[in-house]
Design a protein around this motif. Structure first.
Motif, mmCIF file in Angstrom:
data_model
loop_
_atom_site.group_PDB
_atom_site.id
_atom_site.type_symbol
_atom_site.label_atom_id
_atom_site.label_comp_id
_atom_site.label_asym_id
_atom_site.label_seq_id
_atom_site.Cartn_x
_atom_site.Cartn_y
_atom_site.Cartn_z
ATOM 1 N N VAL A 107 -24.545 -4.166 -0.037
ATOM 2 C CA VAL A 107 -24.254 -3.358 1.154
ATOM 3 C C VAL A 107 -24.734 -1.928 0.957
ATOM 4 O O VAL A 107 -25.274 -1.305 1.884
ATOM 5 N N TRP A 108 -24.536 -1.401 -0.253
ATOM 6 C CA TRP A 108 -24.951 -0.020 -0.514
ATOM 7 C C TRP A 108 -26.451 0.153 -0.281
ATOM 8 O O TRP A 108 -26.879 1.145 0.300
ATOM 9 N N ASN A 109 -27.256 -0.816 -0.720
ATOM 10 C CA ASN A 109 -28.702 -0.743 -0.508
ATOM 11 C C ASN A 109 -29.043 -0.859 0.973
ATOM 12 O O ASN A 109 -29.958 -0.190 1.468
ATOM 13 N N THR A 110 -28.321 -1.723 1.679
ATOM 14 C CA THR A 110 -28.558 -1.903 3.118
ATOM 15 C C THR A 110 -28.287 -0.608 3.874
ATOM 16 O O THR A 110 -29.040 -0.241 4.791
ATOM 17 N N ILE A 111 -27.215 0.095 3.493
ATOM 18 C CA ILE A 111 -26.876 1.356 4.175
ATOM 19 C C ILE A 111 -27.850 2.460 3.802
ATOM 20 O O ILE A 111 -28.335 3.196 4.666
ATOM 21 N N THR A 112 -28.165 2.584 2.510
ATOM 22 C CA THR A 112 -29.056 3.669 2.076
ATOM 23 C C THR A 112 -30.480 3.494 2.599
ATOM 24 O O THR A 112 -31.201 4.486 2.752
ATOM 25 N N ASP A 113 -30.875 2.268 2.916
ATOM 26 C CA ASP A 113 -32.198 2.060 3.513
ATOM 27 C C ASP A 113 -32.280 2.669 4.906
ATOM 28 O O ASP A 113 -33.341 3.128 5.333
ATOM 29 N N ARG A 114 -31.155 2.656 5.616
ATOM 30 C CA ARG A 114 -31.127 3.215 6.979
ATOM 31 C C ARG A 114 -30.707 4.682 6.997
ATOM 32 O O ARG A 114 -30.860 5.352 8.013
ATOM 33 N N LEU A 115 -30.151 5.156 5.884
ATOM 34 C CA LEU A 115 -29.560 6.489 5.840
ATOM 35 C C LEU A 115 -30.549 7.618 6.135
ATOM 36 O O LEU A 115 -30.229 8.536 6.905
ATOM 37 N N PRO A 116 -31.762 7.626 5.563
ATOM 38 C CA PRO A 116 -32.677 8.744 5.837
ATOM 39 C C PRO A 116 -32.993 8.923 7.311
ATOM 40 O O PRO A 116 -33.096 10.059 7.802
ATOM 41 N N VAL A 117 -33.142 7.819 8.041
ATOM 42 C CA VAL A 117 -33.444 7.908 9.469
ATOM 43 C C VAL A 117 -32.277 8.544 10.218
ATOM 44 O O VAL A 117 -32.462 9.443 11.047
ATOM 45 N N SER A 118 -31.054 8.089 9.930
ATOM 46 C CA SER A 118 -29.879 8.632 10.609
ATOM 47 C C SER A 118 -29.654 10.100 10.262
ATOM 48 O O SER A 118 -29.288 10.900 11.125
ATOM 49 N N ILE A 119 -29.855 10.455 9.000
ATOM 50 C CA ILE A 119 -29.698 11.849 8.590
ATOM 51 C C ILE A 119 -30.735 12.729 9.294
ATOM 52 O O ILE A 119 -30.420 13.836 9.759
ATOM 53 N N PHE A 120 -31.965 12.247 9.392
ATOM 54 C CA PHE A 120 -33.024 13.019 10.047
ATOM 55 C C PHE A 120 -32.636 13.353 11.491
ATOM 56 O O PHE A 120 -32.664 14.516 11.913
ATOM 57 N N TYR A 121 -32.285 12.327 12.258
ATOM 58 C CA TYR A 121 -31.941 12.554 13.665
ATOM 59 C C TYR A 121 -30.621 13.308 13.812
ATOM 60 O O TYR A 121 -30.489 14.173 14.691
ATOM 61 N N GLY A 122 -29.648 13.001 12.956
ATOM 62 C CA GLY A 122 -28.366 13.676 13.062
ATOM 63 C C GLY A 122 -28.444 15.157 12.756
ATOM 64 O O GLY A 122 -27.889 15.986 13.482
ATOM 65 N N VAL A 123 -29.153 15.516 11.688
ATOM 66 C CA VAL A 123 -29.271 16.925 11.298
ATOM 67 C C VAL A 123 -30.057 17.708 12.336
ATOM 68 O O VAL A 123 -29.663 18.810 12.737
ATOM 69 N N TRP A 124 -31.173 17.142 12.788
ATOM 70 C CA TRP A 124 -31.971 17.850 13.783
ATOM 71 C C TRP A 124 -31.238 17.973 15.122
ATOM 72 O O TRP A 124 -31.350 19.000 15.804
ATOM 73 N N ALA A 125 -30.488 16.954 15.500
ATOM 74 C CA ALA A 125 -29.690 17.042 16.726
ATOM 75 C C ALA A 125 -28.648 18.141 16.608
ATOM 76 O O ALA A 125 -28.401 18.901 17.561
ATOM 77 N N LEU A 126 -28.038 18.270 15.413
ATOM 78 C CA LEU A 126 -27.040 19.307 15.184
ATOM 79 C C LEU A 126 -27.674 20.698 15.235
ATOM 80 O O LEU A 126 -27.139 21.624 15.860
ATOM 81 N N ILE A 127 -28.833 20.846 14.596
ATOM 82 C CA ILE A 127 -29.518 22.142 14.583
ATOM 83 C C ILE A 127 -29.931 22.549 15.989
ATOM 84 O O ILE A 127 -29.727 23.700 16.416
ATOM 85 N N LEU A 128 -30.518 21.622 16.729
ATOM 86 C CA LEU A 128 -30.977 21.933 18.084
ATOM 87 C C LEU A 128 -29.807 22.237 19.012
ATOM 88 O O LEU A 128 -29.886 23.155 19.844
ATOM 89 N N THR A 129 -28.736 21.479 18.868
ATOM 90 C CA THR A 129 -27.583 21.692 19.746
ATOM 91 C C THR A 129 -26.996 23.084 19.563
ATOM 92 O O THR A 129 -26.841 23.851 20.527
ATOM 93 N N TYR A 130 -26.673 23.441 18.323
ATOM 94 C CA TYR A 130 -26.060 24.749 18.081
ATOM 95 C C TYR A 130 -27.085 25.878 18.190
ATOM 96 O O TYR A 130 -26.748 26.986 18.628
ATOM 97 N N GLY A 131 -28.326 25.603 17.793
ATOM 98 C CA GLY A 131 -29.348 26.648 17.843
ATOM 99 C C GLY A 131 -29.737 27.063 19.237
ATOM 100 O O GLY A 131 -30.203 28.186 19.460
ATOM 101 N N VAL A 132 -29.559 26.164 20.205
ATOM 102 C CA VAL A 132 -29.902 26.478 21.594
ATOM 103 C C VAL A 132 -28.652 26.796 22.412
ATOM 104 O O VAL A 132 -28.657 27.721 23.228
ATOM 105 N N CYS A 133 -27.581 26.051 22.196
ATOM 106 C CA CYS A 133 -26.394 26.206 23.033
ATOM 107 C C CYS A 133 -25.719 27.562 22.853
ATOM 108 O O CYS A 133 -25.258 28.162 23.833
#
Length: 347
Positions: A107-133
């Motif tokens: 399970v750990w490998n299954t989650i970590t395989d998807r983790l970089p994609v989620s972190i990429f979109y999550g971090v950028w969504a957070l930066i854009l939201t607070y940086g613009v709002c």
């Protein structure tokens, strides 16, 4: 303050146990678990038709009693729920989340395989939201009831009213299918490995534009209006009017006095957004064909892949609990009235 945060950290343990034992129990009680799914697939495939036995939830099984007992033992369904839970919890403590019943991988490998994609979109969504709002909310408060404020408010509320998955479908239809300005989906192109360094950055960026718009639209509207209203309340407060009446420059009154207090409502919910970095939105990930944690969690629920479900729950619940503490830290940083002493937190 130190003792307060130590107590909050210690409270993570019983809260985590309470959340996980509830979900773990539900996975044992709901029908259609991994064993039933395997039996169903075996029946459809017509495998081992000669070895038949009765099974409560299937009405007929292609496996013998001994094989069924082996499967129950393999997936931990042969023991009481409490015993199985503490066995699972003991494995979690050594970072063993089990093995996926769908992918047959850890399970750990299954989650970590998807983790970089989620972190990429999550971090950028957070930066854009607070940086613009935050800047937009400040400017809207200063220019209240002007044409700019009215126009942006209409756009912001329209974006808030439309569900993000509807926005995703509209963006995909207009800008990808019709105009062909952006790719139809995916995180990268098929020939990503053949591209140069700058071309890879450009490829990831062009794939991320539409999903990020869909991700941030709802939160964008909420935080913009929250920032505007908070700043307007502080600008109307007595301490700001007194500072202006004594000759303080209006710009200094905003950024020297009102701005910091206006960030308190924003800071309160900042830590809770940490867990959203992982969970994302399975609808948006489905529409744009993004292999993130949100889509993985949804597919695992549908396929009754309970080890993956529990693994995602472990990661997201810990992040959420830590996020609550981070919210307290953010509030303490922006609000000088908050003091954490040896007793309860207070103002």
């Amino acid at each position: 303050m130190t003792s307060y945060f130590i107590r909050r950290l210690l409270l993570i343990i019983p809260t985590f146990i309470g959340v996980t034992i509830l979900v773990f129990t539900l996975t044992r009680l709901v029908p259609g678990g991994p064993i039933e799914r395997m039996l169903s697939e075996a029946a459809l495939a017509g495998a081992d038709e000669t070895a038949t036995t009765s099974y409560d939830s299937q009405g007929g099984s292609t496996l013998s009693d001994a094989q069924l007992e082996d499967l129950k033992a393999y997936y931990g369904f042969d023991k009481p729920v409490v015993v199985s839970y503490f066995e699972w919890l003991g494995k979690v403590l050594v970072l063993d989340l089990g093995r996926s019943t769908r992918y047959s991988d850890p399970v750990w490998n299954t989650i970590t395989d998807r983790l970089p994609v989620s972190i990429f979109y999550g971090v950028w969504a957070l930066i854009l939201t607070y940086g613009v709002c935050i800047p937009l909310g400040i400017y809207k408060a200063i220019r209240h009831k002007t044409a700019f404020d009215n126009l942006t408010s209409a756009l912001v509320f329209a974006g808030y009213a439309i569900p993000n998955y509807v926005v995703a479908l509209l963006l995909l239809t207009i800008f990808s299918a019709n105009l062909e300005w952006f790719p139809l989906g995916g995180f990268v192109s098929d020939d990503f490995d053949e591209l140069s360094g700058f071309e890879k950055i450009g490829d990831v960026s062009i794939h991320a534009v539409l999903p990020l718009i869909a991700y941030t639209l709802g939160g964008f509207a909420f935080y913009t209006i929250l920032m505007k209203n908070s700043l307007m309340d502080n600008l109307a407060a007595e301490y700001v009017r007194t500072a202006v009446a004594k000759g303080m420059d209006f710009r200094r009154a905003i950024f020297g006095h009102a701005f910091r207090n206006s960030l308190i409502p924003i800071a309160t919910g900042f830590g809770n957004n940490i867990s959203l970095i992982l969970t994302g939105s399975f609808l948006i990930e489905t529409i744009f064909n993004i292999d993130g944690i949100g889509l993985l969690g949804f597919e695992s629920l549908v396929e009754r892949d309970y080890p993956v479900v529990m693994g995602i729950l472990v990661v997201s619940s810990i992040l959420f609990l830590i996020g609550n503490i981070l919210s307290d830290i953010c509030v303490a940083l922006v609000d000088p009235r908050v003091k954490f002493g040896s007793g309860d937190a207070g103002q």
